[in-house]
Design a protein around this motif. Structure first.
Motif, short mmCIF file in Angstrom:
data_model
loop_
_atom_site.label_atom_id
_atom_site.label_comp_id
_atom_site.label_asym_id
_atom_site.label_seq_id
_atom_site.Cartn_x
_atom_site.Cartn_y
_atom_site.Cartn_z
N SER A 138 -5.93 -7.48 -1.81
CA SER A 138 -6.21 -6.17 -2.41
C SER A 138 -6.05 -5.07 -1.38
CB SER A 138 -7.64 -6.12 -2.96
OG SER A 138 -7.77 -6.95 -4.08
N LEU A 139 -5.59 -3.91 -1.86
CA LEU A 139 -5.46 -2.71 -1.06
C LEU A 139 -6.62 -1.79 -1.40
CD1 LEU A 139 -3.77 -0.83 0.80
CD2 LEU A 139 -2.63 -0.03 -1.28
N TYR A 140 -7.38 -1.41 -0.40
CA TYR A 140 -8.53 -0.53 -0.57
C TYR A 140 -8.33 0.76 0.22
CZ TYR A 140 -11.47 -4.30 -2.43
OH TYR A 140 -12.01 -5.30 -3.20
N SER A 141 -9.18 1.71 -0.06
CA SER A 141 -9.30 2.93 0.72
C SER A 141 -10.71 2.97 1.28
CB SER A 141 -9.08 4.15 -0.19
OG SER A 141 -9.62 5.31 0.39
N THR A 142 -10.86 3.59 2.45
CA THR A 142 -12.20 3.72 3.03
C THR A 142 -13.10 4.63 2.20
OG1 THR A 142 -11.34 5.47 4.47
CG2 THR A 142 -11.51 3.24 5.41
N ARG A 143 -12.55 5.30 1.20
CA ARG A 143 -13.33 6.21 0.35
C ARG A 143 -13.75 5.62 -0.99
NH1 ARG A 143 -15.33 10.77 2.73
NH2 ARG A 143 -13.75 11.66 4.07
N ASN A 144 -13.37 4.36 -1.26
CA ASN A 144 -13.65 3.81 -2.59
C ASN A 144 -13.87 2.30 -2.51
OD1 ASN A 144 -13.68 3.17 -5.33
ND2 ASN A 144 -12.14 4.73 -5.81
N ALA A 145 -14.88 1.82 -3.22
CA ALA A 145 -15.18 0.38 -3.22
C ALA A 145 -14.32 -0.40 -4.20
CB ALA A 145 -16.66 0.17 -3.56
N THR A 146 -13.58 0.30 -5.05
CA THR A 146 -12.70 -0.35 -6.02
C THR A 146 -11.30 -0.47 -5.43
OG1 THR A 146 -13.95 0.68 -7.80
CG2 THR A 146 -11.78 -0.20 -8.37
N PRO A 147 -10.66 -1.64 -5.53
CA PRO A 147 -9.31 -1.76 -4.99
C PRO A 147 -8.33 -0.82 -5.69
CG PRO A 147 -10.11 -3.90 -5.79
CD PRO A 147 -11.13 -2.87 -6.15
N ARG A 148 -7.41 -0.27 -4.95
CA ARG A 148 -6.34 0.57 -5.51
C ARG A 148 -5.29 -0.31 -6.18
NH1 ARG A 148 -5.60 5.74 -3.87
NH2 ARG A 148 -7.28 6.56 -2.60
N ARG A 149 -5.12 -1.51 -5.64
CA ARG A 149 -4.11 -2.45 -6.16
C ARG A 149 -4.49 -3.84 -5.69
NH1 ARG A 149 0.75 -1.25 -7.79
NH2 ARG A 149 2.06 -3.01 -8.19
N THR A 150 -4.19 -4.84 -6.54
CA THR A 150 -4.41 -6.24 -6.17
C THR A 150 -3.17 -7.03 -6.52
OG1 THR A 150 -6.80 -6.08 -6.47
CG2 THR A 150 -5.86 -8.28 -6.55
N TRP A 151 -2.74 -7.89 -5.59
CA TRP A 151 -1.60 -8.78 -5.82
C TRP A 151 -2.14 -10.19 -6.02
CZ3 TRP A 151 -1.74 -4.87 -2.28
CH2 TRP A 151 -0.75 -3.88 -2.41
N ARG A 152 -1.69 -10.83 -7.09
CA ARG A 152 -2.11 -12.19 -7.42
C ARG A 152 -0.88 -13.04 -7.75
NH1 ARG A 152 -5.93 -8.90 -9.95
NH2 ARG A 152 -8.08 -9.42 -9.49
N ASN A 153 -1.10 -14.34 -7.83
CA ASN A 153 -0.09 -15.28 -8.33
C ASN A 153 1.20 -15.30 -7.51
OD1 ASN A 153 -1.86 -15.89 -10.49
ND2 ASN A 153 -1.09 -14.11 -11.59
N PHE A 154 1.11 -15.07 -6.23
CA PHE A 154 2.30 -15.19 -5.38
C PHE A 154 2.11 -16.28 -4.33
CE2 PHE A 154 -0.41 -12.22 -3.14
CZ PHE A 154 -0.29 -12.63 -1.82
N ALA A 155 0.88 -16.64 -4.05
CA ALA A 155 0.58 -17.60 -2.98
C ALA A 155 0.29 -18.98 -3.56
CB ALA A 155 -0.62 -17.11 -2.17
N GLU A 156 0.56 -20.01 -2.76
CA GLU A 156 0.30 -21.39 -3.18
C GLU A 156 -1.13 -21.82 -2.87
OE1 GLU A 156 3.26 -24.25 -1.99
OE2 GLU A 156 4.76 -22.66 -1.89
N GLY A 157 -1.85 -21.03 -2.12
CA GLY A 157 -3.23 -21.36 -1.77
C GLY A 157 -3.97 -20.10 -1.40
N GLY A 158 -5.11 -20.27 -0.75
CA GLY A 158 -5.88 -19.12 -0.31
C GLY A 158 -5.14 -18.34 0.76
N ILE A 159 -5.52 -17.09 0.93
CA ILE A 159 -4.88 -16.25 1.94
C ILE A 159 -5.62 -16.42 3.26
CG2 ILE A 159 -4.18 -13.91 2.57
CD1 ILE A 159 -2.81 -15.09 0.03
N VAL A 160 -4.86 -16.69 4.31
CA VAL A 160 -5.41 -16.92 5.64
C VAL A 160 -5.48 -15.61 6.43
CG1 VAL A 160 -5.05 -18.11 7.84
CG2 VAL A 160 -4.56 -19.28 5.68
N SER A 161 -4.41 -14.81 6.34
CA SER A 161 -4.32 -13.62 7.17
C SER A 161 -3.37 -12.59 6.56
CB SER A 161 -3.82 -14.02 8.56
OG SER A 161 -3.91 -12.96 9.47
N VAL A 162 -3.64 -11.31 6.85
CA VAL A 162 -2.77 -10.21 6.43
C VAL A 162 -2.50 -9.31 7.63
CG1 VAL A 162 -3.44 -10.14 4.01
CG2 VAL A 162 -4.73 -8.80 5.67
N ALA A 163 -1.35 -8.64 7.65
CA ALA A 163 -1.03 -7.71 8.74
C ALA A 163 -0.04 -6.66 8.23
CB ALA A 163 -0.40 -8.46 9.91
N TRP A 164 -0.25 -5.42 8.64
CA TRP A 164 0.69 -4.34 8.35
C TRP A 164 1.80 -4.35 9.40
CZ3 TRP A 164 0.56 -1.42 4.06
CH2 TRP A 164 -0.64 -1.28 3.38
#
Length: 154
Positions: free
Chosen positions: A29-55
């Motif tokens: 999920s993509l969040y903003s420091t100003r809001n507790a609700t995600p701006r966008r969430t990506w699902r159904n692309f990974a074969e398992g849990g997510i280990v790490s993210v990086a910009w």
């Protein structure tokens, strides 16, 4: 895993910094420091849990995701917003982590991004990223900011 964007603010007037949150259910999920609700969430692309993210340190609209099946997903948000543009499964052995960095420019060339991939055995490989994931496109930071502002209005 949580990754704050290295350079982007969602709006010029507002101190709202975007960050990614990786989840064990295979979503990001993509969040903003100003809001507790995600701006966008990506699902159904990974074969398992997510280990790490990086910009990407050089492209404001690019981020990378490592899932528990040792697949690294490449997202290019100005090209394809709903799924990764590339997913590379590492067959050799289990990937336990990765990070993305930037090398200083050499001899008048532009800065290059690289990805270090850590394996369960302790081996680390460093890969230079393709220009598609390294070289900014036009006014990419402005375009990304506008996209995030538009998403916050919906």
């Amino acid at each position: 895993s949580i990754a704050f964007h290295p350079s982007l603010r969602i709006s010029e007037e507002e101190e709202a910094n975007p960050f990614l949150v990786a989840r064990g259910d295979g979503s990001v999920s993509l969040y903003s420091t100003r809001n507790a609700t995600p701006r966008r969430t990506w699902r159904n692309f990974a074969e398992g849990g997510i280990v790490s993210v990086a910009w990407s340190p050089t492209r404001p609209a690019v981020f990378f995701v490592l899932d528990s099946s040792s697949t690294i997903h490449f997202f290019l948000l100005l090209e394809k917003t709903d799924m990764p543009v590339l997913s590379e499964k590492v067959q050799k052995e289990r990937v336990v982590d990765f990070c993305v960095g930037i090398a200083p420019p050499e001899g008048g060339k532009s800065r290059r991004s690289f990805m270090a991939v850590a394996f369960e055995s302790g081996i680390v490989q460093v890969h230079i990223l393709l220009s598609k994931f390294n070289d900014p496109v036009g006014n990419e930071e402005r375009m990304m900011r506008e996209r995030l502002e538009d998403e916050s209005k919906t």
